[in-house]
Enzyme design. Structure first.
Site, mmCIF file in Angstrom:
data_model
loop_
_atom_site.group_PDB
_atom_site.id
_atom_site.type_symbol
_atom_site.label_atom_id
_atom_site.label_comp_id
_atom_site.label_asym_id
_atom_site.label_seq_id
_atom_site.Cartn_x
_atom_site.Cartn_y
_atom_site.Cartn_z
ATOM 1 N N VAL A 93 0.841 -1.189 0.000
ATOM 2 C CA VAL A 93 0.000 0.000 0.000
ATOM 3 C C VAL A 93 0.880 1.244 0.000
ATOM 4 O O VAL A 93 1.703 1.454 0.899
ATOM 5 C CB VAL A 93 -0.939 0.034 1.219
ATOM 6 N N LYS A 94 0.704 2.078 -1.016
ATOM 7 C CA LYS A 94 1.494 3.302 -1.136
ATOM 8 C C LYS A 94 0.893 4.395 -0.251
ATOM 9 O O LYS A 94 -0.279 4.748 -0.392
ATOM 10 C CB LYS A 94 1.551 3.750 -2.596
#
Length: 249
Positions: A93-94
């Site tokens: 997850v960025k």
């Protein structure tokens, strides 16, 4: 595959949001993972964020994907991150290094890492930002720190000292990998490899040039000469020589 490509230690991740290109690139053993972001997805015409992400994960379940949250509020970012992480074990997850108000995302990154979320800290451009997040990732699962080296260069700064400093700092944490993000040319792959950077993200357009890596420069020179010559002929360009002009006088 050229010897230069086969000898690379840096992992190449494809950066984009075009479905057809992603599927095609998945057949290339050189591509070790995939990244995207809301800007790339909008440019590619993606309408349904979750549907697109799930489709890509289902099509390519054996390599990591990085998908970004897009809220600007940390509580909502956390909810989005947990939802995105639930889509697959290969999902990172960025999380941007700050929100749009320049408020640090470090506390959120800490909470997510503690919950077992594989985080990709993105939009990093300074060593101070690297130092701010490493303590929050060191006890978590595998994670990435993405330094936008290309944007550093665009701002007129040499990104190499920054990247070398980050490599040195991250070396103490086996589960954290450094990403050389936003490269501008193939030579950046060579640079990333030479300093021990773990990953480099490369756009689909730039990946098309990958077979030229390691080519003999004399051959490249000759190919360039031939290109200029062939294009001039194809365009029908003519210039009369002095001898031809004299003969008509």
């Amino acid at each position: 595959m050229s010897s230069r490509l086969s000898s690379l230690h840096v992992k190449i991740f494809a950066d984009g949001a075009d479905k057809a290109s992603i599927i095609e690139l998945a057949s290339n053993p050189l591509i070790k993972g995939f990244t995207t972001n809301p800007t790339l997805m909008r440019k590619a015409g993606v309408k349904d964020y979750e549907a697109f992400c799930r489709e890509m994960i289902a099509a390519i379940p054996d390599r990591p994907f990085s998908f970004e949250v897009f809220s600007d509020e940390f509580d909502e970012m956390e909810d989005q991150a947990l939802r995105i992480a639930s889509w697959g074990l290969n999902v990172y997850v960025k999380i941007t290094i700050t929100n749009t108000r320049a408020e640090s995302s470090a506390p959120l990154i800490h909470r997510l890492a503690r919950q077992g979320v594989k985080v990709n800290v993105t939009a990093v451009l300074t060593l101070d930002q690297v130092d701010a997040v490493l303590p929050h990732l060191k006890f978590g699962p595998p994670s990435y720190v993405s330094i936008f080296a290309g944007r550093v260069a665009d701002a007129g700064h040499d990104p190499l000292p920054l990247m070398c400093g980050a490599v040195s700092r991250i070396a103490a944490y086996r589960q954290i990998e450094l990403i050389w993000a936003s490269p501008r040319e193939l030579f950046n792959i060579v640079q990333a490899d030479s300093i021990g950077c773990h990953i480099i993200t490369v756009t689909h357009d730039l990946l098309k040039k990958l077979p030229t890596l390691g080519h003999d420069l004399n051959e490249v020179s000759l190919d360039t000469v031939r290109m200029f010559h062939d294009d001039a002929r194809a365009a029908g360009y003519t210039l009369e020589t002095a001898k031809q002009l004299a003969s008509r006088a």
